[in-house]
Structures are given as C-alpha cells and as structure tokens.
Design a protein around this motif. Structure first.
Motif, mmCIF file in Angstrom:
data_model
loop_
_atom_site.group_PDB
_atom_site.id
_atom_site.type_symbol
_atom_site.label_atom_id
_atom_site.label_comp_id
_atom_site.label_asym_id
_atom_site.label_seq_id
_atom_site.Cartn_x
_atom_site.Cartn_y
_atom_site.Cartn_z
ATOM 1 N N SER A 29 0.673 -1.238 0.093
ATOM 2 C CA SER A 29 0.233 -0.288 -0.157
ATOM 3 C C SER A 29 0.652 1.089 -0.042
ATOM 4 O O SER A 29 2.200 1.360 0.569
ATOM 5 N N ALA A 30 0.270 2.239 -0.510
ATOM 6 C CA ALA A 30 0.964 3.216 -0.948
ATOM 7 C C ALA A 30 1.332 4.230 0.733
ATOM 8 O O ALA A 30 2.140 5.251 0.502
ATOM 9 N N GLN A 31 -0.148 3.738 1.704
ATOM 10 C CA GLN A 31 -0.097 4.699 2.847
ATOM 11 C C GLN A 31 -0.803 3.585 3.522
ATOM 12 O O GLN A 31 -1.208 2.690 3.693
ATOM 13 N N PRO A 32 -0.648 3.692 4.858
ATOM 14 C CA PRO A 32 -1.094 3.406 5.702
ATOM 15 C C PRO A 32 -2.390 2.805 6.040
ATOM 16 O O PRO A 32 -3.527 3.734 5.792
ATOM 17 N N SER A 33 -2.841 2.408 6.465
ATOM 18 C CA SER A 33 -4.639 1.720 6.765
ATOM 19 C C SER A 33 -4.253 0.897 7.838
ATOM 20 O O SER A 33 -5.041 -0.412 7.689
ATOM 21 N N ALA A 34 -5.664 2.049 9.027
ATOM 22 C CA ALA A 34 -6.148 1.281 9.975
ATOM 23 C C ALA A 34 -6.991 0.414 10.129
ATOM 24 O O ALA A 34 -7.326 -0.727 10.580
ATOM 25 N N ILE A 35 -8.256 0.980 8.672
ATOM 26 C CA ILE A 35 -9.222 0.602 8.434
ATOM 27 C C ILE A 35 -8.849 -1.444 7.873
ATOM 28 O O ILE A 35 -9.292 -2.040 8.374
ATOM 29 N N PHE A 36 -8.178 -0.607 7.124
ATOM 30 C CA PHE A 36 -7.861 -2.635 6.623
ATOM 31 C C PHE A 36 -7.023 -2.910 7.227
ATOM 32 O O PHE A 36 -7.606 -4.308 7.358
ATOM 33 N N GLU A 37 -6.521 -2.707 8.399
ATOM 34 C CA GLU A 37 -6.169 -3.773 9.079
ATOM 35 C C GLU A 37 -7.244 -4.336 10.539
ATOM 36 O O GLU A 37 -7.032 -5.549 10.496
#
Length: 227
Positions: free
Chosen positions: A186-194
């Motif tokens: 991913s080009a950026q972190p994603s807490a939602i995806f985690e």
C-alpha cells in the motif's frame, strides 16, 4: 539536451484494454506504468516491492519446504525478480490481467528487470484478473503477495475494490494453506484495512513501513491464516 528534457516522460506504448488505458513511459533511465491516468509505479526504487516478498517469507512458519507464492500484479517486475533470486521459494505464480504489461516484460524494455526471472522454471504467468482468479481457483499457496493498486484505500479501477472487501479477503484466505501469509502493498498505512483483516479471520496482523523521500511511507500489510 537541456536538463528538463532529460526528465520529460516519453510515451513508449499506449493501449486500451478491457480495464481501461495502460501506458508505458520512459523518464530518463527509468520506466513508468500509468493506468487510467493514475501513476502506478516506476523503476526508480524497488525497496517496497522487495519488502513485500521478504516480509511474506519471513512471516511463514519455519520448516516449510519450497513454499509457493502467488504474486498479484507483475508491475515493473521487481517483486517477481526478487522472489526468483531467493532459492527458498518453490512455485512462483504471477497473476497479471493486462496483456500490455506482460508484453512489455516478455518482448519489451521491462525485460531488463524480469528476463531471467521469466525464464526460471519455478515461474509461471497467469494472464487473468486477480480478483476473479482468487474467487475461482482451487490451488492453495503458502503466501499471497498482492500489489495491484496504490493500496486498499486507493484503487485504480472500481472492480479492484472488491479485493479488499470481506468477500475478497475471504477469497484470499481460502487460497492460503493453514499458516499461510497474506502480504498487501500500500502507498499509505490503513488502520481500517488492518481491522478488516482481523474481521476476516486473519491473525498476527501487522504493518511494515518503507520510508520515502516525502510524505507518508509505503507499507506492507501482513496477516496469517491461522487454521
């Protein structure tokens, strides 16, 4: 030649396919892939693509002989070339839906990155859509390394969004052997995806970062199938 001209992109190929337009550009010594007007990746720095493969291998339980890996997205070829350079990997399957991208590697300028990897007997290329393949295939892998968008929160085409949905993650889990690893670039972190990974039944969810010159870091989301 003025310095500005050396860094001006030159279009090498432009094709319209079933999923939209894909373009291969040359900028100085580097190549760029543009999909539907959105910058996907270039050959200037392959650290995050290599991390995608290394992190998946490191997360696998010890003692697995010749683990298999499915790489979702051929891209500029960094992930494939890095996987082939690692003798511990067994079967290496690349799923790429864009015929143009496969051509740029087999007969075009991106072959300078992938030529040896494509010739490796462990490697096979499936020219199909990743989301459809994960939903219909029966083969299971020790690792899935997925890099088909700019990340779960920034998809290139609307159809790709289903990969990161509950249904898509269930399909990923079904394609993994028990204890197998899902790695998503991913080009950026994603807490939602985690959180989506945890809700889909994955365990040991974590994120590894690769620093970039400006802005937020590239990341690899990791998760294990527990049963």
């Amino acid at each position: 030649m003025p310095a500005t001209d050396a860094h001006r992109p030159v279009v090498l190929d432009r094709r319209e396919g079933p999923f939209g337009e894909v373009v291969l550009r040359e900028r100085g010594e580097d190549f760029e892939i543009i999909a539907n007007g959105c910058f996907l990746m270039d050959t200037s720095d392959g650290r995050s693509e290599r991390l995608l493969v290394d992190a998946a291998l490191a997360a696998l339980p010890a003692g697995r002989p010749d683990p298999s890996v499915l790489i979702g997205g051929l891209g500029v070829g960094f992930s494939l070339a890095h996987a082939v350079a690692e003798p511990r990997w067994g079967r290496i399957v690349v799923v790429e839906r864009e015929e143009a991208i496969v051509d740029w590697h087999r007969t075009g300028p991106l072959g300078r990155i992938s030529r040896a990897a494509l010739a490796d007997p462990r490697t096979s290329i499936l020219r199909t859509d990743l989301v459809a393949h994960l939903s219909t295939a029966t083969e299971r892998y020790d690792a899935l390394c997925l890099d088909i968008d700019n990340g779960p929160d920034w998809t290139v085409t609307q159809d790709n969004g289903s990969l990161y949905s509950a249904t898509g993650l269930a399909a990923c889990r079904a394609r993994l052997k028990p204890g197998g690893v899902l790695a998503v670039w991913s080009a950026q972190p994603s807490a939602i995806f985690e959180e989506s990974l945890r809700n889909a039944g994955f365990r040991a969810v974590s994120t590894e970062e690769v620093a970039v010159a400006r802005g937020v870091p590239d990341v690899v989301h990791l998760a294990l199938r527990g049963d």
